[in-house]
Design a protein around this motif. Sequence first.
Motif: not given
Lengths: 237, 246, 229, 261, 261
Positions: B10-18, B28-40, B167-170, B234-235
């Motif tokens: 939740g505190g690690y952009p741009p991977w995981s933010m709240v 992470d959220a996008d991957v998670g959402a897509a994964l859940c959809k696939k898993l129904d 690194q490139s973002r920084f 995101w990247f």
Amino acid sequence: MLETLLRILNDGWGWMFLRGAAMTLFISVLGMALGVLIGVTGASIKLNGPRWLSGLVSVYTTITRSIPELLIIYLLFFGSIHSVSQLGDFLQLEELINRWFPAAVGILAIGLVAGSYSVEVFRGALQAIPTGQIEAAKAIGMSRWQRLWRVVIPQMTWFALPGCNNVWQTALKDTALIALVGLVEIMRAAQLGAAAMREPLAMYLIAGFLFFIIGIGSQALFVIAEKYAGRGMRAVA
Amino acid sequence: ATSYKIGTEGGYPPWSMVDAAGNVTGFDADVGAALCKKLDADCQFVVQAFDSLIPSLSANRFDLIISGMSYTPERAKRINFSLPYAVEDAIFILKADTPAIKADSAESIYTDLAGKTIGVQGGTTHGAFLAKVAPKVNIKDYETLDQMQIDLDSGRLDGTFADLTSQSRFLKQMNTTDYALTETVIKGSSDPETLGYGIAVGIHKDNADLKARVDAALCELIEDGTIKSASEKWFDIDIANYDACK
Amino acid sequence: MMSWDEFSYTIGVLWKGFGLTLYIGLWGIALSLLLGVGLALMRLSNQRVLRAVAFSYSTAFRGTPLLVQLFLLYYGVGMISWVKQVPFLWWLFSDGTRTAILAIALNSGAYVGEVFRGGFQAVPKGQIEAAQAIGMSAWQCFKRVRLPLAIRQALPAYSNEIVIAIKGTSLASTIAVLELTGYARRIMSQNYAIVETFVIAGLLYLAINFSLLAVIHLIERQLHLKASS
Amino acid sequence: MTVPTDSATCAIQVHNIHKSFGDLPVLKGISFQAQQGDVLSIIGASGSGKSTLLRCINHLVVPDQGEIHIGQDVLRSHAKRDGTMVSSDPKRLEKVRARLGMVFQNFNLWSHRTVLQNVIEGPIQVKKIAKAQASEYALHLLDKVGLAHKATAYPSELSGGQQQRVAIARALAMDPEVMLFDEPTSALDPEMVGEVLRVIRQLAEEGRTMILVTHEMQFAREVSNHAIFMHNGLCEEAGTPAALFDHPQSTRLQQFLQPLA
Amino acid sequence: MTVPTDSATCAIQVHNIHKSFGDLPVLKGISFQAQQGDVLSIIGASGSGKSTLLRCINHLVVPDQGEIHIGQDVLRSHAKRDGTMVSSDPKRLEKVRARLGMVFQNFNLWSHRTVLQNVIEGPIQVKKIAKAQASEYALHLLDKVGLAHKATAYPSELSGGQQQRVAIARALAMDPEVMLFDEPTSALDPEMVGEVLRVIRQLAEEGRTMILVTHEMQFAREVSNHAIFMHNGLCEEAGTPAALFDHPQSTRLQQFLQPLA
Ligand SMILES: Nc1ncnc2c1ncn2[C@@H]1O[C@H](COP(=O)(O)OP(=O)(O)OP(=O)(O)O)[C@@H](O)[C@H]1O
Ligand SMILES: Nc1ncnc2c1ncn2[C@@H]1O[C@H](COP(=O)(O)OP(=O)(O)OP(=O)(O)O)[C@@H](O)[C@H]1O
Ligand SMILES: [Mg+2]
Ligand SMILES: [Mg+2]
């Protein structure tokens, strides 16, 4: 800067911080209350209790004070998480336990740590009470409890307040560590906010400001408390 | 449908933010959402400090970890990992006039860095990797990337070593010509033992069945380009691991 | 659980940070004691300005986390350009270890100050008057009467500040000073034996604190006076 | 007594001392003086300000007004900006205090020092006397008050009278020019009172000046050559003890001495 | 006095009390008894163990040996495993103490309570008397000792004699059957001594028993009907004050009273 702050607060993070501050206060106040209880009891045991019991208290204060607070929270949380979740399964109270377990661990951890410091603070304070003051209470037939409430605690309070204030300030900071168990207090709110809004500086400034407000507020309460507890005691000759 | 709880930092952009409302966003959220959809399945994110994710998973506080977590052998002793659905390369930021910037092999960068002070983020694989390949480098561990970057700014460091993406973002943020990215990228696949096998989903040790289903679902997501588009969103680059399912 | 090899490897690595932890901690404790006693006397002085300065100091430094103070000193002050021009200041702030010692001394000093204020306040007035009455100077009265009696009351609470200062050194790892916790983090990132590594590091902290508490205990026994009248 | 005399032999002179605690005026202008070798008794009702007066003499209580002359030295006070009174010359005050011995009404022995340490503390720290010499003299004094066997005890292990005797020895050890005694025999038995009487007489013969607050009229009569009766913050009556006790002038003093008649 | 009498009227009986502090034997077997309405004076040299004896009676100092009978109650002590002595029946002890008033040699007023609060504390907390009633009685007592105007002052703001008078009022407020006075007039002026004398006589007439440690023989003679001379941890001589003071038998007592002759 001001613009950024307003944007952050407008974006719902104001609420997030308020909830975080409430969580910080909730955990630290209850933790401190537990700590004072442990402290007074532990100090009396160390001074008057049977040797084996006072030995136990010494072991507790030495170990709890000596190892990092984070480790204590770690051990409490992960040491009990399995058995607690099993217990939850068994009692069918999973939801309830999942919900309150982190807070309970947080309060317990802060309480145990604050308690271990308080024992020493109160021990010093108890030793500072002149024996004659307690003898006078014995001589009129006061019971142990009455002596405790009417003489020991009021006088001890005056000697203990500066040290207690320290324990409180430390406990307040230590609540930041309970983020580990998933509770969102001020610092964790700032961290999440920093990640979401990409404004770390502003977020941590807000967090620091909140801590400072709580710190100053409690400092004021302690000043009042010292004034009250110091009546008659200030100029003891 | 089944429901899963997913642990994330939740505190690690741009991977995981709240956000303030508690919604999890990021790669992470996008991957998670897509994964859940696939898993129904119905999924719910649980936001928790990174350090406590693995023990909490072991204690069944949630079912999956999706939090930019690298698959390393050490972690794999405690939990199961899915296939690594993404790989990240690493790269150095160094003073622009250092010869290593132009070096064309990783080895010559390492020899060039001897005696220099390089910052890494503590708790990541980069520190361990650097210590192994370039023992003469003076490594400084930082709690967060922000701190490491501030220290580079203030002149206490000769360079930093981290993910290509951060690194490139920084460097973009720093807006300077004093520092630059090395031309040679350190491939994640060059030493998976240390650098990790890539980013994977964490699953409870005892749940082999779930692992199988997650693996299958991830392969589909890599193939149908979902991971790629999330990554580019995101990247700006594609970090999907096309070797994972081969 | 860890294997024996892992364990001894972990100990070996952590040991490298042990000395630095001790170095930062002991310097911090020594400086904070001086600062703390000074602050306590300021808070009890009859000079209003001194009182106000000490009160503000103790409120500010106890009201904000050590981590913030450390960051401000290291990243904040370290960023000011003229600090780099003054050799002594840059000597102090360019180095994480020295900055960490400074931060711990400043922070812990605020707490120690409160503890000793309590101690000085508990000294019965008559004891001081007896010293004044024979013509002791303020310094003699402080040295011979106020301080010994204050220490006696303050020592238990002071032991808290010692262990907190030692534990505070672990924050030095956040400004990339490789002390005990720094090495512990490094190992955790390699072996992910988080709890075990953490426990071992905790035991090393316990060893330091245990020894320091034992010293305090001895002093307390030594000073332990027959019950006050 | 209050008659002006040659200031060369005037050991102590108290001039128009005023002191209030909050709204309560305790001393309203007290003056007196004493020559070398004088023993001056101060009597008065409980709460009449005797201890306060004694404590004003060595500025433990800083007077609101008035001066204290000790030999050639003068102690003055002034108000700080916040209204509290402070001694005007702290350095001189320390020097003067070293020449003034004081026995407190409630003894104030240092609880963290043994009996012997209590007695040698002043000589060693303030008068810079060698420890061996100070200890020898201290033991001699302790022997005189019958407490040589308690030299290593802590004050909390002493009886009331023993504490009082240590307090007397501690004051004597400083070899002071002027002694301020606040009820020095309140906790002592008749034998010890006789002993203290002897000590005071001997000190007076050596030319030391003594100011003595006491409730024991008999003792005051035997030991002193001057007496003051304090009432309402003022010196109500002064004279030789015989005159005061046998022919009290003021009705208040008559009433005060009544129970003894 | 030490003659056995009908135990029905025997208010207090002290039986073979022994007490040592470390190696120092202070009480070596003291026995005496007092009837209702008796006033018993204990005299003896400073350090002879008078305060210790008084403190043994209410077990503030737990005797090494011996029993205390207060009316029908008995206080006994026994050794704990580590050798320290403890009172055998703490619950009874509290009840007995509530019936025993005590005035300490060094007063021991509670510094965190005002004068009035010091006096009403016992009646309210221990005897469960209503606050209004307790305050009324307390003010009456304070008035009697001339301190009604100091009711709201803290002990640290009082003179020595004022503190002693509060201590007396505090003990009286408990309306005790037996009063233990440890040098209750040491800090008082003759007028106040006379007042205390009157109070004690009045209490005796009401049938209360008083045990009184004092150094003032004159006071002991006037107030008491029995006296004990303590020496070397034992009761050296006992009798009526007149007999003791006018015709001392033991040489030690003769020597003790010498300075008064
Ligand atoms: N806590 C203690 N530890 C050791 N010795 C003690 C303690 N208390 C009293 N003593 C000793 O016991 C003896 C008797 O003391 P106590 O106070 O009973 O004397 P006292 O008769 O009341 O004398 P006074 O008239 O001076 O008050 C003294 O020699 C004293 O030094
Ligand atoms: N610190 C103080 N604050 C307020 N009032 C005080 C303080 N000290 C003394 N007083 C008051 O001043 C008056 C004089 O006190 P002082 O101690 O000088 O009396 P004293 O003549 O020595 O009496 P005693 O014979 O009882 O010792 C008393 O009424 C007392 O209550
Ligand atoms: Mg007085
Ligand atoms: Mg006594």
